[in-house]
Scaffold this motif. Structure first.
Motif, PDB file in Angstrom:
ATOM      1  N   LYS A   1       1.828  -6.334  -4.487  1.00 13.34           N
ATOM      2  CA  LYS A   1       0.369  -6.215  -4.595  1.00 13.34           C
ATOM      3  C   LYS A   1       0.218  -6.672  -4.116  1.00 13.34           C
ATOM      4  O   LYS A   1       0.314  -7.819  -3.234  1.00 13.34           O
ATOM      5  CB  LYS A   1       0.429  -6.414  -5.782  1.00 13.34           C
ATOM      6  CG  LYS A   1      -1.361  -5.839  -6.296  1.00 13.34           C
ATOM      7  CD  LYS A   1      -1.183  -5.045  -6.584  1.00 13.34           C
ATOM      8  CE  LYS A   1      -2.655  -4.189  -6.923  1.00 13.34           C
ATOM      9  NZ  LYS A   1      -2.704  -2.481  -6.681  1.00 13.34           N
ATOM     10  N   ILE A   2       0.162  -5.758  -2.599  1.00 10.40           N
ATOM     11  CA  ILE A   2      -0.447  -6.106  -1.351  1.00 10.40           C
ATOM     12  C   ILE A   2      -1.852  -5.766  -1.376  1.00 10.40           C
ATOM     13  O   ILE A   2      -2.956  -6.588  -1.406  1.00 10.40           O
ATOM     14  CB  ILE A   2       0.047  -5.440  -0.173  1.00 10.40           C
ATOM     15  CG1 ILE A   2       1.448  -5.787  -0.058  1.00 10.40           C
ATOM     16  CG2 ILE A   2      -0.608  -5.605   1.135  1.00 10.40           C
ATOM     17  CD1 ILE A   2       2.434  -5.558   0.740  1.00 10.40           C
ATOM     18  N   PHE A   3      -2.612  -4.670  -1.483  1.00  8.61           N
ATOM     19  CA  PHE A   3      -3.921  -3.613  -1.387  1.00  8.61           C
ATOM     20  C   PHE A   3      -4.354  -4.506  -3.172  1.00  8.61           C
ATOM     21  O   PHE A   3      -3.502  -4.084  -4.246  1.00  8.61           O
ATOM     22  CB  PHE A   3      -4.134  -2.442  -1.739  1.00  8.61           C
ATOM     23  CG  PHE A   3      -5.452  -2.432  -1.252  1.00  8.61           C
ATOM     24  CD1 PHE A   3      -6.189  -2.412  -0.040  1.00  8.61           C
ATOM     25  CD2 PHE A   3      -5.835  -1.227  -2.036  1.00  8.61           C
ATOM     26  CE1 PHE A   3      -7.622  -1.784   0.086  1.00  8.61           C
ATOM     27  CE2 PHE A   3      -7.134  -0.855  -2.141  1.00  8.61           C
ATOM     28  CZ  PHE A   3      -7.616  -1.162  -0.762  1.00  8.61           C
ATOM     29  N   ASP A   4      -5.512  -5.147  -3.102  1.00  9.58           N
ATOM     30  CA  ASP A   4      -6.464  -5.104  -4.397  1.00  9.58           C
ATOM     31  C   ASP A   4      -7.414  -4.379  -4.837  1.00  9.58           C
ATOM     32  O   ASP A   4      -9.135  -4.794  -3.941  1.00  9.58           O
ATOM     33  CB  ASP A   4      -6.210  -6.275  -4.615  1.00  9.58           C
ATOM     34  CG  ASP A   4      -7.188  -7.029  -6.159  1.00  9.58           C
ATOM     35  OD1 ASP A   4      -7.890  -6.077  -6.642  1.00  9.58           O
ATOM     36  OD2 ASP A   4      -6.740  -8.337  -6.636  1.00  9.58           O
ATOM     37  N   SER A   5      -7.669  -3.220  -4.885  1.00 12.03           N
ATOM     38  CA  SER A   5      -8.797  -2.430  -5.005  1.00 12.03           C
ATOM     39  C   SER A   5     -10.421  -3.677  -5.176  1.00 12.03           C
ATOM     40  O   SER A   5     -11.387  -3.641  -4.896  1.00 12.03           O
ATOM     41  CB  SER A   5      -9.230  -1.236  -5.962  1.00 12.03           C
ATOM     42  OG  SER A   5      -8.686  -1.333  -7.169  1.00 12.03           O
ATOM     43  N   GLN A   6      -9.974  -4.583  -6.341  1.00 14.78           N
ATOM     44  CA  GLN A   6     -11.317  -5.093  -6.862  1.00 14.78           C
ATOM     45  C   GLN A   6     -11.126  -6.304  -5.765  1.00 14.78           C
ATOM     46  O   GLN A   6     -12.874  -6.655  -5.517  1.00 14.78           O
ATOM     47  CB  GLN A   6     -10.513  -6.294  -7.933  1.00 14.78           C
ATOM     48  CG  GLN A   6     -10.352  -5.487  -9.267  1.00 14.78           C
ATOM     49  CD  GLN A   6     -12.177  -4.632  -9.193  1.00 14.78           C
ATOM     50  OE1 GLN A   6     -12.711  -4.935  -9.503  1.00 14.78           O
ATOM     51  NE2 GLN A   6     -11.442  -2.427 -10.281  1.00 14.78           N
ATOM     52  N   LYS A   7     -10.925  -7.172  -4.716  1.00 13.93           N
ATOM     53  CA  LYS A   7     -10.709  -7.947  -3.699  1.00 13.93           C
ATOM     54  C   LYS A   7     -11.235  -7.223  -2.600  1.00 13.93           C
ATOM     55  O   LYS A   7     -11.956  -7.836  -1.262  1.00 13.93           O
ATOM     56  CB  LYS A   7      -9.365  -8.397  -3.899  1.00 13.93           C
ATOM     57  CG  LYS A   7      -9.873  -9.732  -2.829  1.00 13.93           C
ATOM     58  CD  LYS A   7      -8.811 -10.242  -2.495  1.00 13.93           C
ATOM     59  CE  LYS A   7      -8.637 -11.743  -1.202  1.00 13.93           C
ATOM     60  NZ  LYS A   7      -7.628 -12.659  -1.128  1.00 13.93           N
ATOM     61  N   PHE A   8     -11.068  -5.474  -2.638  1.00 12.12           N
ATOM     62  CA  PHE A   8     -11.222  -4.468  -1.237  1.00 12.12           C
ATOM     63  C   PHE A   8     -12.078  -3.006  -1.276  1.00 12.12           C
ATOM     64  O   PHE A   8     -11.053  -2.179  -1.401  1.00 12.12           O
ATOM     65  CB  PHE A   8     -10.025  -4.819  -0.345  1.00 12.12           C
ATOM     66  CG  PHE A   8      -8.951  -5.262  -0.283  1.00 12.12           C
ATOM     67  CD1 PHE A   8     -10.139  -6.888   0.116  1.00 12.12           C
ATOM     68  CD2 PHE A   8      -7.485  -6.002  -0.241  1.00 12.12           C
ATOM     69  CE1 PHE A   8      -8.774  -8.524   0.603  1.00 12.12           C
ATOM     70  CE2 PHE A   8      -6.947  -6.475  -0.182  1.00 12.12           C
ATOM     71  CZ  PHE A   8      -7.301  -8.219   0.434  1.00 12.12           C
ATOM     72  N   PRO A   9     -13.318  -3.889  -2.209  1.00 13.68           N
ATOM     73  CA  PRO A   9     -13.581  -2.671  -2.297  1.00 13.68           C
ATOM     74  C   PRO A   9     -14.425  -1.946  -1.748  1.00 13.68           C
ATOM     75  O   PRO A   9     -14.314  -0.244  -1.950  1.00 13.68           O
ATOM     76  CB  PRO A   9     -14.605  -3.581  -3.286  1.00 13.68           C
ATOM     77  CG  PRO A   9     -15.549  -3.965  -2.855  1.00 13.68           C
ATOM     78  CD  PRO A   9     -13.703  -4.877  -2.235  1.00 13.68           C
ATOM     79  N   ALA A  10     -14.399  -1.908  -0.326  1.00 16.67           N
ATOM     80  CA  ALA A  10     -14.929  -1.021   0.512  1.00 16.67           C
ATOM     81  C   ALA A  10     -13.471  -0.637   1.122  1.00 16.67           C
ATOM     82  O   ALA A  10     -13.565   0.897   1.352  1.00 16.67           O
ATOM     83  CB  ALA A  10     -15.759  -1.716   1.915  1.00 16.67           C
TER      84      ALA A  10
END
Length: 227
Positions: free
Chosen positions: A175-184
């Motif tokens: 898991k590299i991309f976390d939509s919660q951590k990187f919402p923009a």
């Protein structure tokens, strides 16, 4: 059929470097001839057009070849002025180039390493990519696209994050991309992938998964057998 002004693109179907060139040409409304090259069984044409690296993509304009996707994007933008990809302001253009280089070396390279590596090496690669994405998230800064209200140069450069990165993660079980951590960036991904021009040249996801799954196993076997 040959493209406008003798435009040709030599590429490999799943390469994110090739896809971004196709996107740029579509953004400009330019027609071109596409020549598929098997990068594992290269033809003499590729060595002729790109004798230094023998890699794709290669843009051929009126018989003159040009290699390296970031250079090709700038050439396209400078040659065909309509629908500009880079900002008009010199400072903002420089910033776009900076972030493009940052994304290549700090996000793409470790994400690729995470695709095929194992153990602590993979963990380090994942962490490096995540830290870099955090910085890119701040750069987006509430804009619709990195280019502002429309897709621009930097969007095309980091477009692989929207399409390829989820495939890398699934293949490597990371898991590299976390939509919660990187919402923009999560919102940007949806806007980007749903743009008609972008959708027109997205590689088939299932085929891409099969390709990267096979490639990751080959790279891992080659690397770890030699070390």
């Amino acid at each position: 059929m040959a493209g406008e002004e003798g435009l040709k693109v030599v590429g490999f179907w799943v390469s994110p470097f090739v896809v971004r060139v196709k996107w740029a040409l579509r953004m400009k409304g330019l027609e071109y001839e596409y020549i598929e090259e098997d990068i594992f069984n290269k033809t003499p044409l590729l060595s002729q057009l790109n004798p230094v690296h023998a890699k794709v993509p290669v843009l051929v304009h009126n018989g003159k070849p040009l290699a390296e996707s970031l250079i090709i994007l700038e050439y396209i933008d400078e040659t065909w002025k309509h629908n500009p990809l880079l900002p008009a302001d010199p400072y903002e253009r420089a910033r776009a180039r900076f972030w493009a280089g940052f994304a290549e070396f700090k996000i793409l390279n470790p994400s690729w390493e995470a695709l095929w590596s194992k153990g602590k090496q993979q963990e380090s690669a994942v962490n490096s990519a995540m830290e870099a994405i955090e910085k890119l998230e701040a750069e987006l800064n509430g804009k619709q696209f990195f280019g502002g209200e429309k897709i621009g140069y930097l969007d095309l450069v980091v477009g692989w994050v929207a399409h390829n990165l989820p495939i890398f993660e699934e293949v490597a079980s990371v898991k590299i991309f976390d939509s919660q951590k990187f919402p923009a960036i999560a919102e940007w991904k949806n806007r980007f992938l749903n743009h008609p021009i972008i959708k027109a040249d997205l590689p088939d996801t299932e085929k891409a998964y099969a390709y990267f799954d096979k490639r990751s196993k080959e790279l891992a076997a080659s690397f770890y057998s030699a070390n």
